[in-house]
Motif scaffolding. Sequence first.
Motif, PDB file in Angstrom:
ATOM      1  N   ASN A 193     -51.678   4.778  63.618  1.00 16.60           N
ATOM      2  CA  ASN A 193     -50.251   5.014  63.866  1.00 16.60           C
ATOM      3  C   ASN A 193     -49.474   5.068  62.559  1.00 16.60           C
ATOM      4  OD1 ASN A 193     -50.095   2.330  63.194  1.00 16.60           O
ATOM      5  ND2 ASN A 193     -48.648   1.811  64.820  1.00 16.60           N
ATOM      6  N   VAL A 220     -41.925   8.377  63.515  1.00 16.92           N
ATOM      7  CA  VAL A 220     -41.260   7.497  64.472  1.00 16.92           C
ATOM      8  C   VAL A 220     -41.722   7.804  65.891  1.00 16.92           C
ATOM      9  CG1 VAL A 220     -39.012   7.059  65.507  1.00 16.92           C
ATOM     10  CG2 VAL A 220     -39.267   7.004  63.043  1.00 16.92           C
ATOM     11  N   THR A 257     -46.341   2.447  55.209  1.00 14.74           N
ATOM     12  CA  THR A 257     -45.390   1.448  54.696  1.00 14.74           C
ATOM     13  C   THR A 257     -45.912   0.761  53.438  1.00 14.74           C
ATOM     14  OG1 THR A 257     -46.321  -0.322  56.048  1.00 14.74           O
ATOM     15  CG2 THR A 257     -44.540   0.967  57.019  1.00 14.74           C
ATOM     16  N   ILE A 258     -47.188   1.004  53.104  1.00 12.44           N
ATOM     17  CA  ILE A 258     -47.722   0.431  51.872  1.00 12.44           C
ATOM     18  C   ILE A 258     -47.664   1.515  50.792  1.00 12.44           C
ATOM     19  CG2 ILE A 258     -49.755  -0.590  50.772  1.00 12.44           C
ATOM     20  CD1 ILE A 258     -50.538  -1.494  53.675  1.00 12.44           C
ATOM     21  N   ASP A 259     -46.933   1.224  49.734  1.00 14.58           N
ATOM     22  CA  ASP A 259     -46.644   2.264  48.745  1.00 14.58           C
ATOM     23  C   ASP A 259     -47.905   2.863  48.125  1.00 14.58           C
ATOM     24  OD1 ASP A 259     -43.936   2.234  49.030  1.00 14.58           O
ATOM     25  OD2 ASP A 259     -43.672   0.556  47.643  1.00 14.58           O
ATOM     26  N   MET A 276     -49.272   3.199  60.025  1.00 11.89           N
ATOM     27  CA  MET A 276     -48.639   2.012  59.462  1.00 11.89           C
ATOM     28  C   MET A 276     -48.970   1.880  57.976  1.00 11.89           C
ATOM     29  SD  MET A 276     -46.547   0.396  61.317  1.00 11.89           S
ATOM     30  CE  MET A 276     -46.357  -1.285  60.767  1.00 11.89           C
ATOM     31  N   ARG A 287     -45.328   6.595  66.393  1.00 12.67           N
ATOM     32  CA  ARG A 287     -45.473   5.154  66.613  1.00 12.67           C
ATOM     33  C   ARG A 287     -44.976   4.742  67.991  1.00 12.67           C
ATOM     34  NH1 ARG A 287     -43.328   3.651  60.749  1.00 12.67           N
ATOM     35  NH2 ARG A 287     -45.203   4.203  59.566  1.00 12.67           N
ATOM     36  N   GLY A 332     -48.605   2.426  69.972  1.00  8.84           N
ATOM     37  CA  GLY A 332     -47.975   1.128  69.686  1.00  8.84           C
ATOM     38  C   GLY A 332     -48.932   0.192  68.993  1.00  8.84           C
ATOM     39  N   MET A 333     -48.389  -0.914  68.509  1.00  9.48           N
ATOM     40  CA  MET A 333     -49.253  -1.816  67.744  1.00  9.48           C
ATOM     41  C   MET A 333     -48.913  -3.279  68.030  1.00  9.48           C
ATOM     42  SD  MET A 333     -50.387  -1.396  63.870  1.00  9.48           S
ATOM     43  CE  MET A 333     -51.826  -2.248  63.276  1.00  9.48           C
ATOM     44  N   ARG A 380     -36.562   3.071  59.526  1.00  5.42           N
ATOM     45  CA  ARG A 380     -36.287   2.040  58.534  1.00  5.42           C
ATOM     46  C   ARG A 380     -34.895   1.451  58.702  1.00  5.42           C
ATOM     47  NH1 ARG A 380     -38.531   3.473  52.564  1.00  5.42           N
ATOM     48  NH2 ARG A 380     -40.298   2.047  52.647  1.00  5.42           N
ATOM     49  N   PHE A 394     -49.880  -7.131  66.472  1.00  2.00           N
ATOM     50  CA  PHE A 394     -50.390  -7.610  65.190  1.00  2.00           C
ATOM     51  C   PHE A 394     -51.199  -8.895  65.337  1.00  2.00           C
ATOM     52  CE2 PHE A 394     -46.943  -4.821  64.410  1.00  2.00           C
ATOM     53  CZ  PHE A 394     -47.325  -4.106  63.295  1.00  2.00           C
ATOM     54  N   ARG A 423     -54.827   0.849  61.120  1.00  3.68           N
ATOM     55  CA  ARG A 423     -53.460   1.120  60.664  1.00  3.68           C
ATOM     56  C   ARG A 423     -53.240   2.599  60.340  1.00  3.68           C
ATOM     57  NH1 ARG A 423     -50.517  -3.495  58.950  1.00  3.68           N
ATOM     58  NH2 ARG A 423     -49.425  -2.261  57.423  1.00  3.68           N
ATOM     59  N   ARG A 466     -42.837 -10.015  56.303  1.00  2.00           N
ATOM     60  CA  ARG A 466     -43.266  -8.633  56.473  1.00  2.00           C
ATOM     61  C   ARG A 466     -43.607  -8.343  57.927  1.00  2.00           C
ATOM     62  NH1 ARG A 466     -44.970  -4.460  53.404  1.00  2.00           N
ATOM     63  NH2 ARG A 466     -46.140  -3.042  54.718  1.00  2.00           N
ATOM     64  N   LEU A 479     -41.348  -1.481  62.877  1.00  2.00           N
ATOM     65  CA  LEU A 479     -41.824  -0.135  62.543  1.00  2.00           C
ATOM     66  C   LEU A 479     -42.928   0.279  63.504  1.00  2.00           C
ATOM     67  CD1 LEU A 479     -41.929  -0.436  58.659  1.00  2.00           C
ATOM     68  CD2 LEU A 479     -40.271   0.833  60.013  1.00  2.00           C
ATOM     69  N   GLY A 480     -43.765  -0.687  63.903  1.00  5.28           N
ATOM     70  CA  GLY A 480     -44.877  -0.406  64.805  1.00  5.28           C
ATOM     71  C   GLY A 480     -44.402   0.022  66.180  1.00  5.28           C
ATOM     72  N   LEU A 481     -43.144  -0.300  66.507  1.00  4.73           N
ATOM     73  CA  LEU A 481     -42.594   0.126  67.796  1.00  4.73           C
ATOM     74  C   LEU A 481     -41.913   1.472  67.683  1.00  4.73           C
ATOM     75  CD1 LEU A 481     -41.067  -3.239  68.955  1.00  4.73           C
ATOM     76  CD2 LEU A 481     -42.962  -2.046  70.014  1.00  4.73           C
ATOM     77  N   GLY A 482     -41.988   2.058  66.504  1.00  2.00           N
ATOM     78  CA  GLY A 482     -41.381   3.370  66.337  1.00  2.00           C
ATOM     79  C   GLY A 482     -39.928   3.314  65.929  1.00  2.00           C
ATOM     80  N   ALA A 483     -39.493   2.198  65.352  1.00  2.00           N
ATOM     81  CA  ALA A 483     -38.122   2.131  64.841  1.00  2.00           C
ATOM     82  C   ALA A 483     -38.097   2.756  63.456  1.00  2.00           C
ATOM     83  CB  ALA A 483     -37.650   0.693  64.773  1.00  2.00           C
TER      84      ALA A 483
END
Lengths: 488, 273
Positions: free
Chosen positions: B72, B102, B77-79, B74, B105, B109-110, A381, B112, B69, A368, A375-379
């Motif tokens: 930005n 998009v 992405t968790i349903d 994020m 983000r 930026g992120m 899906r 992890f 999270r 994951r 995704l965190g870079l703005g890409a």
Amino acid sequence: MSFLLVFAIVLAIGLIAFAVGRQRARAQDDGTVKPHSRAHYHGWLAFLTGVIPAVLFLAAWDIGASAYLNSHIHAALPADVADGTVAHEDLAAGLVKSLASGMRRLDSQTLAALPQTFAELQPMLAAKGVALAPDTQDYMIPIAADANRVSDRLDMIVAVVSIGLVLIGSVYGLSRITPRGRARNHVEKVMLWSLLGASTLAILTTIGIVLSMLFQTIAFFEKIPLTNFFFGTVWDPRFAAAGSGGAEGQFGLIPLLAGTLYIAFVALLVAVPIGLMSAVYMSEYAAPKVRAVVKPALELLAGIPTIVYGIFALVTLGPFLRDISAALAGGTPFIQAQSILTAGLVMGVMLIPVVSSLSDDIITAVPRAMRDGSLGLGATRSETIKRVILPAALPGIVGAILLTASRAIGETMIVVLAAGVAANLTLNPFEAMTTITVKIVNQLTGDLEFNTPQTLVAFALGITLFALTLVMNIVALYIVRKYREQYE
Amino acid sequence: MNIMTEKSLEDAVNAEMNRPNEPIKMRGDQVTVHYGDKQALFGVNLDVRQNQVTALIGPSGCGKSTFLRCLNRMNDTIDSARVGGKITLDSEDIYDPKIDVVELRARVGMVFQKPNPFPKSIYENVAYGPRIHGLAKNKAELDEIVEKSLQKAALWNEAKDRLNEPGTGLSGGQQQRLCIARAIAVAPEVILMDEPCSALDPIATAKVEELIDELRENYTIVIVTHSMQQAARVSQRTAMFHLGYLVEEGPTDKMFTNPDDKRTQDYITGRFG
């Protein structure tokens, strides 16, 4: 006494030994010494010491006894048996054996007054529902009766000996029960050995299959030179009546190999993109509820027998494509009803669930963290899938495709029905071609002697196919394994 | 009672006086988050100021990563995740349907918890974002972005001779700096860091912390951390979370020397958590 009954008795005695052993171990535990193993381990050990020798004996005896009976029957047959109406001594022995097993159905009264001729005996057996070959000779009746007597005697011995063995073993096991006895370790060891035995069996079977094909293949290459087989471009085995002589025929592998690879290629052309895309959809986009429905539905496709796909190709898709091409070309169809295209398309549909299921697992295994990172870079899906997930999963997907390819190469029924049996060498996908598997079936299902090259070639083809798929599977497994190491 | 009120008033005045003049970059207003039926965040109000490092602290499961999270999106992405309340970036609601996630983000930026370089070369890892967003017109520009990003992430000297080697071949600390370089390459305004040093040894941690301090010049940084010392070393403001609530928030030196809330006091002195 029948084999099953003896086996049941052995098991029953073993279970009694288990119960007694457990009870005995419990009784011994008076609290002074801490028992090494729990009571049921002692019980199982008593069970195993009784049952294992008896079962091994049963298995060995079963093989030995049938061999003995066989030689007994052979010895009783007249020396000139092969000169009579029966072609071969083995055949005669086979007839005796089926006669003997048929006579087991008769009651003791009939057996006591057994008729002398087969003509009289046959209606009696037929009344009991036993159908026998008309070749059965009169002289076989006493031999069969004798064989039955011998096998009864052998059965009696085996019953006595194995029941004796289980009794001795159980009593021995029970007598060894002490509070500090290491029953647990012994039981674990037996478990280990039996698991080892199970896994060895599969390997031994594979080796056995290869060897059985290898000997026939060597016999084939004694008649036909290697180069004619591997580099021959004409497949024309010339089915001729046995012993009629004349031309041997030509056994060129190339047209079959080309057909095999061509059809597999067309099938992969269909299955890989569609399967991959559905795998991406299921692993990346589908909501859990959708996935719960779509995935099993797709895998249902894999459960359809290939002959059903073949029928679909033969009666629906093949004629449809031919008619379409006829309409396009104005009269004469350029796609034959049986063609590489038809077989490839249908086989491709069959393989979609294989590709999608394997790739789905591989794509889901991509961590994951990779998705989050992208995704965190703005890409988006799809950018994430295209640029991160698929490249990361690529080695695994290649492995999956190779596994699928070996399925395609081994497929038979679809090809028989959809691409025909004509061994052409062509590049035109609209013509009929055939594969190695189809020809193996073809060569073995004739009414031919077993030692002609026409039949033996099936084994050479089989071993070639085996080598081909083996290499592909090894390559696939190697790639998949290499890929797995990447994230650890 | 009277004394208590006076004391808290005095603290409030102190806090107001300590507050520097940087403008607010991001603002959370009554932010709530549900994961399925479970509520993870309860009405959090928190400001993130420009060119400052804001540290989010609190015991595990307190909602600090969840809040991060949200900044930005994020959590999209968790349903099962649902976000309520309002979060703004430069006074723009980031959960507004008109906002493209998009684009957001790319601005926020992120980095992890675990270094997660793509299984590609070092160069490709850094070039990934610029390529996707079309930030470079040609190869030369892309080369420049990659070099600058690696320099800003203090990885250039170590990586310049091995740009074509896989990013996964770097050490853990180098990998994390590569991930920071990768985030910088997109030219974000805010960088979110989710326990960026938890998988690193002390030496690599020191390097990353030094880097965070330097990055403050150009970026706004929000960092989640379990290390009190780290929060004290790198951040200007600290927010303490507990059980999904924001306990208190203020200048870091005040938070660590004279917190208002007993729970903060207990947590930073290691009495619970």
